[in-house]
Write an enzyme that holds these catalytic residues in place. Structure first.
Site, PDB file in Angstrom:
ATOM      1  N   TYR A  53     -21.388 -23.091 -13.659  1.00  9.02           N
ATOM      2  CA  TYR A  53     -21.078 -21.857 -12.916  1.00  9.02           C
ATOM      3  C   TYR A  53     -21.930 -21.732 -11.649  1.00  9.02           C
ATOM      4  CZ  TYR A  53     -17.920 -20.745 -16.638  1.00  9.02           C
ATOM      5  OH  TYR A  53     -16.864 -20.813 -17.524  1.00  9.02           O
ATOM      6  N   ARG A  56     -19.791 -23.437  -9.220  1.00  9.00           N
ATOM      7  CA  ARG A  56     -18.632 -22.596  -8.851  1.00  9.00           C
ATOM      8  C   ARG A  56     -19.078 -21.494  -7.876  1.00  9.00           C
ATOM      9  NH1 ARG A  56     -17.359 -25.993 -11.574  1.00  9.00           N
ATOM     10  NH2 ARG A  56     -16.677 -26.655  -9.551  1.00  9.00           N
ATOM     11  N   ASN A  89      -9.373 -14.453 -11.585  1.00  9.83           N
ATOM     12  CA  ASN A  89     -10.312 -15.309 -10.856  1.00  9.83           C
ATOM     13  C   ASN A  89     -11.726 -14.735 -10.906  1.00  9.83           C
ATOM     14  OD1 ASN A  89      -8.076 -16.765 -10.251  1.00  9.83           O
ATOM     15  ND2 ASN A  89      -7.848 -15.988  -8.174  1.00  9.83           N
ATOM     16  N   HIS A 106     -11.475 -11.498 -16.158  1.00  9.04           N
ATOM     17  CA  HIS A 106     -12.232 -12.620 -16.742  1.00  9.04           C
ATOM     18  C   HIS A 106     -13.681 -12.665 -16.248  1.00  9.04           C
ATOM     19  CE1 HIS A 106      -8.360 -15.090 -17.826  1.00  9.04           C
ATOM     20  NE2 HIS A 106      -8.559 -14.071 -18.622  1.00  9.04           N
ATOM     21  N   THR A 173      -0.545 -18.105 -11.058  1.00  8.11           N
ATOM     22  CA  THR A 173      -1.107 -18.245 -12.407  1.00  8.11           C
ATOM     23  C   THR A 173      -0.110 -19.002 -13.278  1.00  8.11           C
ATOM     24  OG1 THR A 173      -2.005 -17.103 -14.333  1.00  8.11           O
ATOM     25  CG2 THR A 173      -0.398 -15.871 -13.030  1.00  8.11           C
ATOM     26  N   SER A 174      -0.641 -19.913 -14.107  1.00  7.01           N
ATOM     27  CA  SER A 174       0.231 -20.850 -14.833  1.00  7.01           C
ATOM     28  C   SER A 174       0.829 -20.248 -16.097  1.00  7.01           C
ATOM     29  CB  SER A 174      -0.555 -22.119 -15.185  1.00  7.01           C
ATOM     30  OG  SER A 174      -1.614 -21.794 -16.064  1.00  7.01           O
ATOM     31  N   LEU A 199       4.021 -22.265  -6.976  1.00  2.00           N
ATOM     32  CA  LEU A 199       4.606 -23.487  -6.409  1.00  2.00           C
ATOM     33  C   LEU A 199       5.759 -23.970  -7.270  1.00  2.00           C
ATOM     34  CD1 LEU A 199       1.354 -25.481  -5.487  1.00  2.00           C
ATOM     35  CD2 LEU A 199       2.805 -24.103  -3.976  1.00  2.00           C
ATOM     36  N   GLU A 200       5.750 -23.516  -8.535  1.00  2.00           N
ATOM     37  CA  GLU A 200       6.780 -23.915  -9.505  1.00  2.00           C
ATOM     38  C   GLU A 200       6.846 -22.818 -10.564  1.00  2.00           C
ATOM     39  OE1 GLU A 200       4.943 -27.510 -10.918  1.00  2.00           O
ATOM     40  OE2 GLU A 200       3.544 -26.386 -12.170  1.00  2.00           O
ATOM     41  N   ALA A 216       1.218 -19.495  -1.677  1.00  2.00           N
ATOM     42  CA  ALA A 216       0.999 -18.051  -1.664  1.00  2.00           C
ATOM     43  C   ALA A 216       0.718 -17.521  -0.264  1.00  2.00           C
ATOM     44  CB  ALA A 216      -0.158 -17.696  -2.602  1.00  2.00           C
TER      45      ALA A 216
HETATM   46  P1  OAD Z   1      -4.165 -22.504 -13.562  1.00  2.00           P
HETATM   47  O1  OAD Z   1      -4.947 -23.626 -12.970  1.00  2.00           O
HETATM   48  O2  OAD Z   1      -3.784 -22.601 -14.999  1.00  2.00           O
HETATM   49  O3  OAD Z   1      -2.813 -22.284 -12.747  1.00  2.00           O
HETATM   50  C1  OAD Z   1      -2.796 -22.182 -11.353  1.00  2.00           C
HETATM   51  C2  OAD Z   1      -1.360 -21.894 -10.931  1.00  2.00           C
HETATM   52  O4  OAD Z   1      -1.330 -21.712  -9.521  1.00  2.00           O
HETATM   53  C3  OAD Z   1      -0.363 -23.033 -11.248  1.00  2.00           C
HETATM   54  O5  OAD Z   1       0.778 -22.490 -11.879  1.00  2.00           O
HETATM   55  C4  OAD Z   1      -0.012 -23.599  -9.866  1.00  2.00           C
HETATM   56  O6  OAD Z   1       1.323 -24.063  -9.795  1.00  2.00           O
HETATM   57  C5  OAD Z   1      -0.223 -22.381  -8.980  1.00  2.00           C
HETATM   58  N1  OAD Z   1      -0.582 -22.691  -7.577  1.00  2.00           N
HETATM   59  C6  OAD Z   1      -1.407 -23.667  -7.120  1.00  2.00           C
HETATM   60  N2  OAD Z   1      -1.528 -23.604  -5.792  1.00  2.00           N
HETATM   61  C7  OAD Z   1      -0.766 -22.553  -5.376  1.00  2.00           C
HETATM   62  C8  OAD Z   1      -0.479 -21.969  -4.116  1.00  2.00           C
HETATM   63  N3  OAD Z   1      -1.014 -22.440  -2.979  1.00  2.00           N
HETATM   64  N4  OAD Z   1       0.355 -20.905  -4.068  1.00  2.00           N
HETATM   65  C9  OAD Z   1       0.901 -20.403  -5.209  1.00  2.00           C
HETATM   66  N5  OAD Z   1       0.668 -20.902  -6.430  1.00  2.00           N
HETATM   67  C10 OAD Z   1      -0.156 -21.973  -6.515  1.00  2.00           C
HETATM   68  O7  OAD Z   1      -4.993 -21.161 -13.268  1.00  2.00           O
HETATM   69  P2  OAD Z   1      -4.858 -19.726 -13.967  1.00  2.00           P
HETATM   70  O8  OAD Z   1      -3.449 -19.438 -14.349  1.00  2.00           O
HETATM   71  O9  OAD Z   1      -5.543 -18.772 -13.063  1.00  2.00           O
HETATM   72  O10 OAD Z   1      -9.980 -18.689 -17.615  1.00  2.00           O
HETATM   73  O11 OAD Z   1      -5.716 -19.926 -15.258  1.00  2.00           O
HETATM   74  C11 OAD Z   1      -5.901 -18.841 -16.129  1.00  2.00           C
HETATM   75  C12 OAD Z   1      -7.253 -18.922 -16.783  1.00  2.00           C
HETATM   76  O12 OAD Z   1      -7.409 -20.191 -17.385  1.00  2.00           O
HETATM   77  C13 OAD Z   1      -8.426 -18.837 -15.823  1.00  2.00           C
HETATM   78  O13 OAD Z   1      -8.791 -17.504 -15.508  1.00  2.00           O
HETATM   79  C14 OAD Z   1      -9.513 -19.531 -16.558  1.00  2.00           C
HETATM   80  C15 OAD Z   1      -8.723 -20.711 -17.065  1.00  2.00           C
HETATM   81  O14 OAD Z   1      -9.196 -21.350 -18.162  1.00  2.00           O
HETATM   82  C16 OAD Z   1     -11.207 -18.856 -18.106  1.00  2.00           C
HETATM   83  O15 OAD Z   1     -12.008 -19.653 -17.673  1.00  2.00           O
HETATM   84  C17 OAD Z   1     -11.517 -17.937 -19.259  1.00  2.00           C
END
Ligand code: OAD
Length: 230
Positions: A53, A56, A89, A106, A173-174, A199-200, A216
């Site tokens: 961290y 980060r 985030n 988070h 968010t994925s 993106l998908e 985004a």
């Molecule tokens: P992920 O890494 O799982 O997902 C990121 C998402 O962003 C994916 O669906 C990508 O397709 C999308 N993406 C990437 N670049 C992009 C762009 N330029 N514009 C739009 N979309 C884009 O991240 P999170 O969903 O945030 O938790 O992950 C959720 C949690 O899992 C986090 O908060 C973290 C992680 O483990 C903890 O650490 C507790």
């Protein structure tokens, strides 16, 4: 006056230069979640976790908010209804972009938390394993990050906001991590129009009424202009 609730994930910070978690070369390809994002990992090897961290935090300090962060701040200022941003985030790019009504569900890199007494204080740029808690003195300082197996912050308040939403938006968010991934279902039940920006399509993409596919910085900026024009 339509209330807009916005959930953001790592994808909104990607264009600022912060890697996402689940991309092929993302953080979870380089580090084991169990080691750096669980209370058990911290108990096993606090130094590894604190250093993860610290890196980060240093990275977040070097980058700047992008057009998507700024657009959401503009939406909050200029929309004639309430706008609430819920972020997964741990960086501070929403705040630095100007967003005020913001929940870090988070946790955040700028916070320190005592693993012994739950006291919270501002984290130094570089934490050391075994740093003492300023309240109880225990050598138990940890980053104020919600790890797997822990309860995200403000869940009752977030549920209230989502239940009042006219428009619910998820950006970058994925859809793999609950409870955040379940917010779209709650918003639909409350009657909100739902839009996913990614993106998908995400893992819960089929639950959204509308999709805006693309980076985004472009899609969110265009949507904010649309909302403010209507
Ligand atoms: P992920 O890494 O799982 O997902 C990121 C998402 O962003 C994916 O669906 C990508 O397709 C999308 N993406 C990437 N670049 C992009 C762009 N330029 N514009 C739009 N979309 C884009 O991240 P999170 O969903 O945030 O938790 O992950 C959720 C949690 O899992 C986090 O908060 C973290 C992680 O483990 C903890 O650490 C507790």
């Amino acid at each position: 006056m339509r209330k807009i609730v916005i959930l953001t994930g790592a994808g909104i910070s990607a264009e600022s230069g912060i890697e996402t978690f689940r991309a092929e070369d993302g953080l979870w390809a380089q580090h084991r979640v169990e080691d750096v994002a669980t209370p058990e990992g911290f108990m096993r090897d606090p130094e590894l976790v604190v250093n993860f961290y610290n890196a980060r935090r240093a990275q977040a300090a070097e980058v700047a908010p992008n057009a998507a962060h700024h657009a959401l701040a503009q939406l909050e200022t200029e929309h004639d209804g309430e706008v609430v941003v819920i972020t997964q985030n741990v960086d501070d790019l929403h705040e630095r972009g100007g967003t005020k009504a913001l929940y870090h569900m988070h946790g955040h890199l700028k916070g320190a938390l005592c693993a012994s007494c739950d006291h919270r204080w501002p984290a130094p740029m570089v934490m050391a394993a075994g740093d003492p808690c300023p309240s109880c003195g225990a050598p138990a300082a940890r980053p104020d990050i919600v790890w797997f197996g822990e309860m995200p912050y403000d869940m009752d308040t977030l549920a209230d906001h989502i239940s009042q939403a006219d428009i619910f938006v998820a950006i970058g968010t994925s859809g793999n991590v609950y409870p955040a991934a379940g917010f779209v279902a709650e918003a639909r039940r409350a009657g909100a129009h739902t839009i996913e920006f990614n993106l998908e399509p995400s893992a819960v993409g089929n639950q959204f009424a509308e999709h805006r596919i693309g980076p985004a910085s472009e899609t969110v900026t265009a949507w904010v202009a649309e909302v403010l024009a209507t």
